[in-house]
Design an enzyme around this catalytic site. Structure first.
Site, PDB file in Angstrom:
ATOM      1  N   SER A 136       0.867  -1.178   0.000  1.00  0.00           N
ATOM      2  CA  SER A 136       0.000   0.000   0.000  1.00  0.00           C
ATOM      3  C   SER A 136       0.900   1.222   0.000  1.00  0.00           C
ATOM      4  O   SER A 136       2.004   1.177   0.564  1.00  0.00           O
ATOM      5  CB  SER A 136      -0.868   0.032   1.262  1.00  0.00           C
ATOM      6  N   TYR A 146      -1.578  -0.136  10.525  1.00  0.00           N
ATOM      7  CA  TYR A 146      -1.697  -0.669   9.151  1.00  0.00           C
ATOM      8  C   TYR A 146      -0.479  -0.223   8.329  1.00  0.00           C
ATOM      9  O   TYR A 146       0.139  -1.039   7.637  1.00  0.00           O
ATOM     10  CB  TYR A 146      -3.005  -0.157   8.525  1.00  0.00           C
TER      11      TYR A 146
HETATM   12  N1  LIG Z   1      -8.693  -0.984  -1.300  1.00  0.00           N
HETATM   13  C1  LIG Z   1      -7.707  -0.135  -1.021  1.00  0.00           C
HETATM   14  O1  LIG Z   1      -7.904   1.111  -0.958  1.00  0.00           O
HETATM   15  C2  LIG Z   1      -6.313  -0.660  -0.813  1.00  0.00           C
HETATM   16  C3  LIG Z   1      -5.253   0.267  -0.879  1.00  0.00           C
HETATM   17  C4  LIG Z   1      -3.954  -0.186  -0.689  1.00  0.00           C
HETATM   18  C5  LIG Z   1      -3.713  -1.528  -0.458  1.00  0.00           C
HETATM   19  N2  LIG Z   1      -4.750  -2.402  -0.392  1.00  0.00           N
HETATM   20  C6  LIG Z   1      -4.434  -3.821  -0.125  1.00  0.00           C
HETATM   21  O2  LIG Z   1      -4.949  -4.608  -1.192  1.00  0.00           O
HETATM   22  C7  LIG Z   1      -5.209  -5.936  -0.717  1.00  0.00           C
HETATM   23  C8  LIG Z   1      -6.589  -6.376  -1.202  1.00  0.00           C
HETATM   24  O3  LIG Z   1      -7.567  -5.519  -0.657  1.00  0.00           O
HETATM   25  P1  LIG Z   1      -8.939  -5.176  -1.390  1.00  0.00           P
HETATM   26  O4  LIG Z   1      -9.076  -3.710  -1.319  1.00  0.00           O
HETATM   27  O5  LIG Z   1      -9.023  -5.851  -2.698  1.00  0.00           O
HETATM   28  O6  LIG Z   1      -9.964  -5.812  -0.312  1.00  0.00           O
HETATM   29  P2  LIG Z   1     -11.315  -6.674  -0.454  1.00  0.00           P
HETATM   30  O7  LIG Z   1     -12.123  -6.246  -1.627  1.00  0.00           O
HETATM   31  O8  LIG Z   1     -11.944  -6.585   0.910  1.00  0.00           O
HETATM   32  O9  LIG Z   1     -10.780  -8.173  -0.703  1.00  0.00           O
HETATM   33  C9  LIG Z   1     -10.084  -8.870   0.284  1.00  0.00           C
HETATM   34  C10 LIG Z   1      -9.854 -10.305  -0.167  1.00  0.00           C
HETATM   35  O10 LIG Z   1      -9.022 -10.957   0.817  1.00  0.00           O
HETATM   36  C11 LIG Z   1      -9.683 -12.114   1.318  1.00  0.00           C
HETATM   37  N3  LIG Z   1      -9.309 -12.251   2.725  1.00  0.00           N
HETATM   38  C12 LIG Z   1      -9.516 -11.350   3.724  1.00  0.00           C
HETATM   39  N4  LIG Z   1      -9.073 -11.852   4.888  1.00  0.00           N
HETATM   40  C13 LIG Z   1      -8.568 -13.087   4.621  1.00  0.00           C
HETATM   41  C14 LIG Z   1      -8.014 -14.101   5.437  1.00  0.00           C
HETATM   42  N5  LIG Z   1      -7.895 -13.982   6.750  1.00  0.00           N
HETATM   43  N6  LIG Z   1      -7.591 -15.243   4.840  1.00  0.00           N
HETATM   44  C15 LIG Z   1      -7.752 -15.416   3.491  1.00  0.00           C
HETATM   45  N7  LIG Z   1      -8.287 -14.487   2.686  1.00  0.00           N
HETATM   46  C16 LIG Z   1      -8.716 -13.343   3.256  1.00  0.00           C
HETATM   47  C17 LIG Z   1     -11.174 -11.845   1.085  1.00  0.00           C
HETATM   48  O11 LIG Z   1     -11.972 -13.029   0.968  1.00  0.00           O
HETATM   49  P3  LIG Z   1     -12.697 -13.731   2.267  1.00  0.00           P
HETATM   50  O12 LIG Z   1     -13.382 -12.634   3.032  1.00  0.00           O
HETATM   51  O13 LIG Z   1     -13.630 -14.757   1.702  1.00  0.00           O
HETATM   52  O14 LIG Z   1     -11.592 -14.360   3.046  1.00  0.00           O
HETATM   53  C18 LIG Z   1     -11.129 -11.125  -0.263  1.00  0.00           C
HETATM   54  O15 LIG Z   1     -11.002 -12.070  -1.306  1.00  0.00           O
HETATM   55  C19 LIG Z   1      -5.056  -5.886   0.812  1.00  0.00           C
HETATM   56  O16 LIG Z   1      -3.805  -6.433   1.169  1.00  0.00           O
HETATM   57  C20 LIG Z   1      -5.093  -4.389   1.131  1.00  0.00           C
HETATM   58  O17 LIG Z   1      -4.356  -4.092   2.298  1.00  0.00           O
HETATM   59  C21 LIG Z   1      -6.043  -2.005  -0.571  1.00  0.00           C
END
Ligand SMILES: NC(=O)c1ccc[n+]([C@@H]2O[C@H](COP(=O)([O-])OP(=O)(O)OC[C@H]3O[C@@H](n4cnc5c(N)ncnc54)[C@H](OP(=O)(O)O)[C@@H]3O)[C@@H](O)[C@H]2O)c1
Length: 262
Positions: A136, A146
């Protein structure tokens, strides 16, 4: 590239990596907790793109489950790992929820280390492979726990990239800014406080991340606006980064330690 394992491949950024790779004919192994959603996403991807999609239901907060996924990587047929699973965390270090802090470390700190280590050794022996760690842009700040976890994941990626120089294995840390996914709904963030121009689409993050991995870049910062923000953060002295982090954090809603207890 023939077979990619994506953690958190059922939603948001992970799902867009899955789509982009499947579009190129890459078969998939999707890892997430919810088995019904895994099955539905797998059926959708194989129906749309004609690729084989395997699913692995695992909670990456559990060390046994981390080991199961690492075992799948050690089978030796996976040539792309996307370490993506994660969740929003607003948990103060002083007086916060210790169990939640441990869980966040397992999912966004330990799991990427264990999985990248398992993948790296088989990929090094094969002389090829990609490891993408979804970090991130907040890793470049000092806003909260975080940011600290993501800073660890960034450092880990750079160290692994150095260890693997000359082996044919590419390590790329992807640093998205605010991206429209379920992350913010699950974390109950106040999306409306973030100006519109700062939002990225998850498809853009995946496309830029894959393009940068292909180009051999160790750090991928999707979009020109976030590249500029990252360049400013890099140029500032540490004290100024802390002052800026405090200002940004101060403009956000109060800490909430109940982010993700599923
Ligand atoms: N969205 C943003 O603004 C943003 C910005 C910077 C970085 N990121 C990073 O991008 C990555 C993906 O985030 P996203 O925004 O795409 O979030 P998201 O839409 O909430 O997706 C999260 C995914 O991770 C899985 N997951 C969550 N907890 C888990 C666990 N304990 N074990 C296995 N799988 C798990 C979820 O499926 P289940 O719930 O079925 O497990 C889902 O498939 C993260 O690492 C986040 O920190 C996001």
């Amino acid at each position: 590239m023939q077979l990619a394992l994506i953690t958190g491949g059922t939603s948001g950024i992970g799902l867009e990596f899955a789509r982009a790779l499947a579009r190129d004919g890459v078969n998939l192994v999707l890892v997430a907790r919810d088995p019904a959603r895994l099955d539905a996403v797998a059926a959708g991807l194989s129906g749309t793109f004609g690729v084989a999609v395997e699913t692995l239901a695992a909670d990456l907060a559990s060390r046994d489950d981390q080991e199961r996924v690492a075992g799948r990587l050690r089978a030796g047929d996976i040539d792309v790992l996307v370490n993506n699973a994660g969740f929003s965390l607003k948990n103060p270090l002083a007086g916060g929820d210790d169990a939640l802090a441990d869980r966040a470390y397992e999912v966004m700190g330990r799991a990427p280390r264990v999985l990248a280590g398992a993948a790296a050794s088989v990929m090094r022996d094969a002389g090829r492979g990609w490891i993408l760690n979804i970090v991130s842009v907040s890793a470049l700040t000092r806003q909260d726990s975080y940011s600290a976890l993501k800073a660890y994941a960034l450092a880990l990626s750079e160290v692994l990239a150095l260890e693997l120089v000359g082996t044919g294995v590419q390590v790329t840390a992807v640093l998205p800014g605010w991206t429209r996914t379920e992350f913010h709904d699950r974390g109950r963030s106040k999306r409306s406080k973030v100006p519109g121009f700062l939002w990225l689409s998850p498809a853009r993050v995946a496309a830029d991340g894959l393009r940068d991995a292909r180009a051999g870049r160790v750090i991928s910062i999707p979009s020109k606006r976030y590249k500029l923000i990252a360049a400013i953060l890099h140029a500032l002295p540490a004290g100024a980064v802390r002052a800026l982090s405090r200002k940004v954090k101060g403009s956000r809603p109060a800490p909430n330690s109940q982010e993700d207890h599923r």
